[in-house]
Motif scaffolding. Structure first.
Motif, PDB file in Angstrom:
ATOM      1  N   ARG A  16      10.825  10.395  25.732  1.00  0.00           N
ATOM      2  CA  ARG A  16       9.899  10.170  26.704  1.00  0.00           C
ATOM      3  C   ARG A  16      10.631  10.242  28.343  1.00  0.00           C
ATOM      4  O   ARG A  16      10.643   9.581  29.296  1.00  0.00           O
ATOM      5  N   LEU A  17      11.151  11.373  28.369  1.00  0.00           N
ATOM      6  CA  LEU A  17      12.315  11.775  29.551  1.00  0.00           C
ATOM      7  C   LEU A  17      11.892  13.258  29.987  1.00  0.00           C
ATOM      8  O   LEU A  17      11.590  14.221  29.297  1.00  0.00           O
ATOM      9  N   GLN A  18      11.241  13.231  31.385  1.00  0.00           N
ATOM     10  CA  GLN A  18      10.947  14.494  31.825  1.00  0.00           C
ATOM     11  C   GLN A  18      12.303  15.277  32.184  1.00  0.00           C
ATOM     12  O   GLN A  18      12.958  14.652  32.836  1.00  0.00           O
ATOM     13  N   VAL A  79       6.707  -8.344  40.262  1.00  0.00           N
ATOM     14  CA  VAL A  79       7.525  -7.126  40.460  1.00  0.00           C
ATOM     15  C   VAL A  79       6.969  -5.798  39.517  1.00  0.00           C
ATOM     16  O   VAL A  79       7.595  -4.845  39.577  1.00  0.00           O
ATOM     17  N   ALA A  80       5.837  -6.014  39.331  1.00  0.00           N
ATOM     18  CA  ALA A  80       4.860  -4.905  38.331  1.00  0.00           C
ATOM     19  C   ALA A  80       4.646  -3.812  39.611  1.00  0.00           C
ATOM     20  O   ALA A  80       4.258  -4.133  40.634  1.00  0.00           O
ATOM     21  N   PRO A  81       4.624  -2.606  39.287  1.00  0.00           N
ATOM     22  CA  PRO A  81       4.088  -1.592  39.964  1.00  0.00           C
ATOM     23  C   PRO A  81       2.636  -1.498  40.431  1.00  0.00           C
ATOM     24  O   PRO A  81       2.386  -1.530  41.573  1.00  0.00           O
ATOM     25  N   PHE A  88      -1.550  -5.271  33.687  1.00  0.00           N
ATOM     26  CA  PHE A  88      -1.016  -4.308  34.061  1.00  0.00           C
ATOM     27  C   PHE A  88      -1.828  -3.164  34.171  1.00  0.00           C
ATOM     28  O   PHE A  88      -2.250  -2.962  33.197  1.00  0.00           O
ATOM     29  N   VAL A  90      -2.552   0.938  34.158  1.00  0.00           N
ATOM     30  CA  VAL A  90      -1.977   2.265  33.778  1.00  0.00           C
ATOM     31  C   VAL A  90      -2.839   3.204  33.848  1.00  0.00           C
ATOM     32  O   VAL A  90      -4.081   2.819  33.752  1.00  0.00           O
ATOM     33  N   PRO A  91      -2.564   4.614  33.715  1.00  0.00           N
ATOM     34  CA  PRO A  91      -3.736   5.629  33.709  1.00  0.00           C
ATOM     35  C   PRO A  91      -4.728   5.453  32.707  1.00  0.00           C
ATOM     36  O   PRO A  91      -4.354   4.846  31.800  1.00  0.00           O
ATOM     37  N   LYS A  92      -5.778   5.903  32.521  1.00  0.00           N
ATOM     38  CA  LYS A  92      -6.905   5.559  31.610  1.00  0.00           C
ATOM     39  C   LYS A  92      -6.276   6.154  30.225  1.00  0.00           C
ATOM     40  O   LYS A  92      -6.136   7.405  30.301  1.00  0.00           O
TER      41      LYS A  92
ATOM     42  N   PHE B  96      13.686  -3.689  42.127  1.00  0.00           N
ATOM     43  CA  PHE B  96      13.887  -4.801  41.150  1.00  0.00           C
ATOM     44  C   PHE B  96      14.487  -6.301  41.811  1.00  0.00           C
ATOM     45  O   PHE B  96      15.267  -6.277  41.790  1.00  0.00           O
ATOM     46  N   GLY B 323       7.986   2.087  33.654  1.00  0.00           N
ATOM     47  CA  GLY B 323       7.176   2.227  34.819  1.00  0.00           C
ATOM     48  C   GLY B 323       5.679   1.530  34.853  1.00  0.00           C
ATOM     49  O   GLY B 323       4.820   1.811  35.753  1.00  0.00           O
ATOM     50  N   VAL B 324       5.843   0.539  33.904  1.00  0.00           N
ATOM     51  CA  VAL B 324       4.526  -0.351  33.742  1.00  0.00           C
ATOM     52  C   VAL B 324       4.674  -1.794  34.070  1.00  0.00           C
ATOM     53  O   VAL B 324       3.835  -2.214  35.037  1.00  0.00           O
ATOM     54  N   ARG B 325       5.977  -2.319  33.736  1.00  0.00           N
ATOM     55  CA  ARG B 325       5.892  -3.755  33.844  1.00  0.00           C
ATOM     56  C   ARG B 325       6.720  -4.234  35.082  1.00  0.00           C
ATOM     57  O   ARG B 325       6.700  -4.992  35.807  1.00  0.00           O
ATOM     58  N   TYR B 326       7.792  -3.292  35.306  1.00  0.00           N
ATOM     59  CA  TYR B 326       8.698  -3.505  36.526  1.00  0.00           C
ATOM     60  C   TYR B 326       9.311  -2.028  36.665  1.00  0.00           C
ATOM     61  O   TYR B 326       9.451  -1.453  35.802  1.00  0.00           O
ATOM     62  N   GLY B 327      10.199  -2.181  37.709  1.00  0.00           N
ATOM     63  CA  GLY B 327      11.152  -1.002  38.003  1.00  0.00           C
ATOM     64  C   GLY B 327      10.399  -0.023  38.815  1.00  0.00           C
ATOM     65  O   GLY B 327       8.934   0.242  39.071  1.00  0.00           O
ATOM     66  N   ARG B 329       8.264   3.453  39.204  1.00  0.00           N
ATOM     67  CA  ARG B 329       6.993   4.281  38.859  1.00  0.00           C
ATOM     68  C   ARG B 329       6.758   5.514  39.690  1.00  0.00           C
ATOM     69  O   ARG B 329       6.724   5.635  40.634  1.00  0.00           O
ATOM     70  N   PRO B 333       0.499   9.474  38.493  1.00  0.00           N
ATOM     71  CA  PRO B 333       0.793  10.060  37.104  1.00  0.00           C
ATOM     72  C   PRO B 333      -0.676  10.588  36.611  1.00  0.00           C
ATOM     73  O   PRO B 333      -1.752  10.113  36.767  1.00  0.00           O
ATOM     74  N   ASP B 335      -1.400  11.008  33.125  1.00  0.00           N
ATOM     75  CA  ASP B 335      -1.918  10.384  32.177  1.00  0.00           C
ATOM     76  C   ASP B 335      -0.893   9.315  31.809  1.00  0.00           C
ATOM     77  O   ASP B 335       0.359   9.225  32.367  1.00  0.00           O
ATOM     78  N   LEU B 336      -0.959   8.503  30.763  1.00  0.00           N
ATOM     79  CA  LEU B 336       0.101   7.738  30.266  1.00  0.00           C
ATOM     80  C   LEU B 336       1.627   8.184  29.951  1.00  0.00           C
ATOM     81  O   LEU B 336       2.517   7.902  30.338  1.00  0.00           O
ATOM     82  N   GLU B 337       1.405   9.417  29.349  1.00  0.00           N
ATOM     83  CA  GLU B 337       2.545  10.032  28.750  1.00  0.00           C
ATOM     84  C   GLU B 337       3.228  10.359  29.992  1.00  0.00           C
ATOM     85  O   GLU B 337       4.535  10.426  30.318  1.00  0.00           O
ATOM     86  N   LEU B 339       3.097   9.287  32.870  1.00  0.00           N
ATOM     87  CA  LEU B 339       3.617   8.093  33.617  1.00  0.00           C
ATOM     88  C   LEU B 339       5.067   7.890  33.113  1.00  0.00           C
ATOM     89  O   LEU B 339       6.026   7.679  33.733  1.00  0.00           O
ATOM     90  N   LYS B 341       7.083   9.852  31.186  1.00  0.00           N
ATOM     91  CA  LYS B 341       8.125  10.873  31.193  1.00  0.00           C
ATOM     92  C   LYS B 341       8.429  10.784  32.548  1.00  0.00           C
ATOM     93  O   LYS B 341       9.845  11.152  32.977  1.00  0.00           O
ATOM     94  N   ARG B 344      10.619   7.763  33.721  1.00  0.00           N
ATOM     95  CA  ARG B 344      11.809   7.850  33.489  1.00  0.00           C
ATOM     96  C   ARG B 344      12.826   9.117  33.630  1.00  0.00           C
ATOM     97  O   ARG B 344      14.217   8.732  34.033  1.00  0.00           O
ATOM     98  N   GLY B 345      12.346  10.101  33.670  1.00  0.00           N
ATOM     99  CA  GLY B 345      12.895  11.392  34.174  1.00  0.00           C
ATOM    100  C   GLY B 345      13.447  11.191  35.788  1.00  0.00           C
ATOM    101  O   GLY B 345      14.745  11.740  35.973  1.00  0.00           O
TER     102      GLY B 345
END
Lengths: 95, 485
Positions: A16-18, A79-81, A88, A90-92, B96, B323-327, B329, B333, B335-337, B339, B341, B344-345
């Protein structure tokens, strides 16, 4: 062992790295040089050698199944975005 | 004053030559005046430091001060510090602010130490030069065109420039010992499990170990006394009794059996480094040690095994940054993927992404046996080499690094040449053994480090051996030209 562009893209997807398309060749080169380095292992006979996961061969410690943590949701979510009502965001995910 | 060791500063506090508040103010001023040359701090925590110093002065006045009470230190920026940014030198954690303290941070706080700030490092501790930091490289006080080593490069540079009397570091493949060697200071990697990993941002959990970095072995022992010990919050913490790591410092070395691995003195070793290490070994002979050649036949295999195991563990550990709980984002985004990718990228630097990908590949379906399992088998062979030798000698000695500090940029474009920097250090992490690097000479004006390796939980012995060397030599007292004290 040599990775081509599509394999690097697949690994990046699994992790999961762009990765920018322009950078894939340089990642491919450096990953291949690292894999060449680690492939030196393959010449070594390790038949019958027990893999070592913990230097002191320790096993996981167990504890009683009792509540040991206090609720710190607000502090931890500070500290959450993005959060809402303790969740938490996230997108749908489900249409 | 800034040339004083932690032990000397403790005496000054005890005598009332200065208060902790005065000491802390002096170091804070020094950091503000000089650190732009070294970039060793990511965050300076002036307000908290002065509050801790005030509390320490009050504790001392009330007769409650322990050995470390009121002494300034600084933490590598991968130890979580409550209310203070804990970045791991990554864009991913630039925002953070930790909601809790790492165990070593709270233990050192409880011992009364004053935290001057958070120190620069390679991003997520992945590197041997400090060049992968999101905040720019720290620089070597001996020559600011050179790297301080890594990953605890900021810790080593700050101690060498006398911006702090001591620092914490972490060592997954040499990250305490290699920068200590390159910056001319003393750094100890304890036995795996000796120091709690709780609140230390994880790189490779079966290899990670925190330890002290300071001018002397004595100072490292003082800090280890506060850092070490069983912690129920770390599932691999060693359940052992507390020790006083300074208790054996003054034991004479007569009869000490030293092993020199022939594989550590190959033609690939820099001639200047080899000469200084041999001189140091001769000094130990004068102190009564007997020296013999030993063999660690699988030395060369430690690099390939490590560069499977450490990335494999890192790829798992760093999956938590989503990118969800901390750090960090990413913006907008889709969609979730997307978000995951893009967060992290964009949030990770190049070396971190390389290692995540190597680890992901090594653990992916069909490759596990060829890579991960093979590396774990070699890990046992490397451990067995050490066990065999340590049945025969008390300590093993050799160079900490194959060469002295190199220039910024010299290895940063070639990860494999950077990885070779750790050939003498990372085998200890694979085996879980303790090791200490002590300054033992100079080559072309740059410090050379001697690595002393001991048996499991033999930290007191290592500190004793290093301390006796430091009583007989003054390499640890050398201060870089241009560093005024």
């Amino acid at each position: 062992m040599s990775l081509d562009r599509s394999e690097v893209e697949q690994i990046a997807h699994l992790a999961r790295l762009q990765i920018d398309a322009a950078d894939i060749d340089s990642y491919s080169d450096s990953l291949n040089s690292i894999l060449n380095l680690v492939d030196q292992m393959q010449a070594t006979n390790t038949d019958g050698v027990e893999p070592l996961a913990h230097p002191l061969d320790a096993v996981q410690r167990l504890r009683a199944d009792e509540v040991s943590e206090v609720n710190q949701r607000e502090a931890l979510q500070a500290v959450a975005p993005a959060t809402e009502e303790g969740l938490f965001l996230v997108p749908k995910v489900i249409e | 004053m800034f040339d004083k060791t932690l032990a000397e500063l403790a005496q000054g506090l005890e005598r009332g030559d200065y208060s902790s508040t005065e000491l802390t103010q002096a170091y804070l001023q020094r950091i503000n005046a000089l650190d732009s040359q070294y970039n060793s701090f990511i965050t300076v925590t002036e307000e908290q430091a002065l509050a801790q110093a005030k509390a320490a002065d009050e504790a001392r006045a009330a007769g409650n001060g322990g050995a470390l009470c009121g002494l300034p230190i600084a933490h590598k920026d991968l130890f979580c510090t409550q209310g203070v940014r804990t970045s791991s030198a990554s864009k991913m954690l630039d925002n953070f602010v930790s909601p809790y303290d790492a165990t070593i941070v709270s233990r050192l706080k409880n011992a009364g130490t004053v935290t001057l700030g958070k120190l620069n490092m390679d991003e997520f501790a992945m590197g041997s030069s400090n060049e992968s930091s999101f905040y720019g490289p720290a620089r070597n006080p001996w020559n600011t065109d050179c790297v301080p080593g890594g990953s605890s490069g900021g810790s080593a540079a700050a101690v060498a420039a006398r911006l702090t009397p001591a620092a914490t570091g972490s060592d997954t493949g040499g990250s305490i010992r290699q920068p200590a060697a390159l910056c001319g200071i003393t750094g100890l990697k304890p036995t795996y499990g000796r120091v709690s990993r709780y609140g230390m941002i994880a790189f490779a959990s079966s290899l990670d170990q925190a330890g002290p970095m300071a001018q002397t072995a004595e100072d490292c022992g003082m800090i280890l006394n506060a850092m070490a010990g069983f912690d129920p919050m770390d599932s691999t913490s060693a359940e052992r009794d507390m020790e006083d790591y300074t208790a054996e410092l003054n034991q004479p070395l007569a009869g000490l059996k030293v092993g020199l691995p022939k594989e550590y003195f190959s033609d690939a070793l820099d001639a200047g480094v080899a000469e200084q290490v041999r001189n140091a070994v001769a000094e130990f002979e004068k102190l009564g040690a007997t020296v013999k050649e030993v063999s660690l036949p699988n030395t060369e295999l430690c690099i390939p095994a490590y560069y499977i195991l450490a990335p494999a563990e890192a790829s798992s550990n760093l999956s938590r940054f989503d990118g969800v709980r901390y750090g960090y984002r990413c913006e907008d985004p889709a969609d979730l993927e997307d978000l995951y990718k893009r967060s992290r990228g964009e949030g990770f630097g190049a070396e971190v992404k390389r290692r995540i990908m190597v680890g992901t590949y090594a653990l992916s379906a069909g490759y596990y046996d060829a890579y991960y399992n093979k590396a774990q088998q070699i890990r046992r062979m490397i451990q067995q080499d050490f066990v065999n030798v340590l049945n025969d000698v008390d300590v093993i000695m050799g160079p900490t690094t194959p060469q002295t500090a190199f220039k910024l940029g010299e290895k940063s474009s070639d990860p494999v040449s950077m990885y070779m920097e750790d050939i003498f250090t990372l085998s200890l992490n694979l085996a879980g053994l303790p090791g200490i690097s002590v300054p033992c000479g100079q080559s072309n004006g740059l410090p050379v480090g001697l690595q002393i390796i001991g048996n499991y939980f033999a930290e007191s012995k290592l500190l004793n051996v290093a301390h006796q060397f430091q009583q007989a030599t003054d390499w640890h007292k050398q201060i870089p030209a241009g560093v005024e004290v």
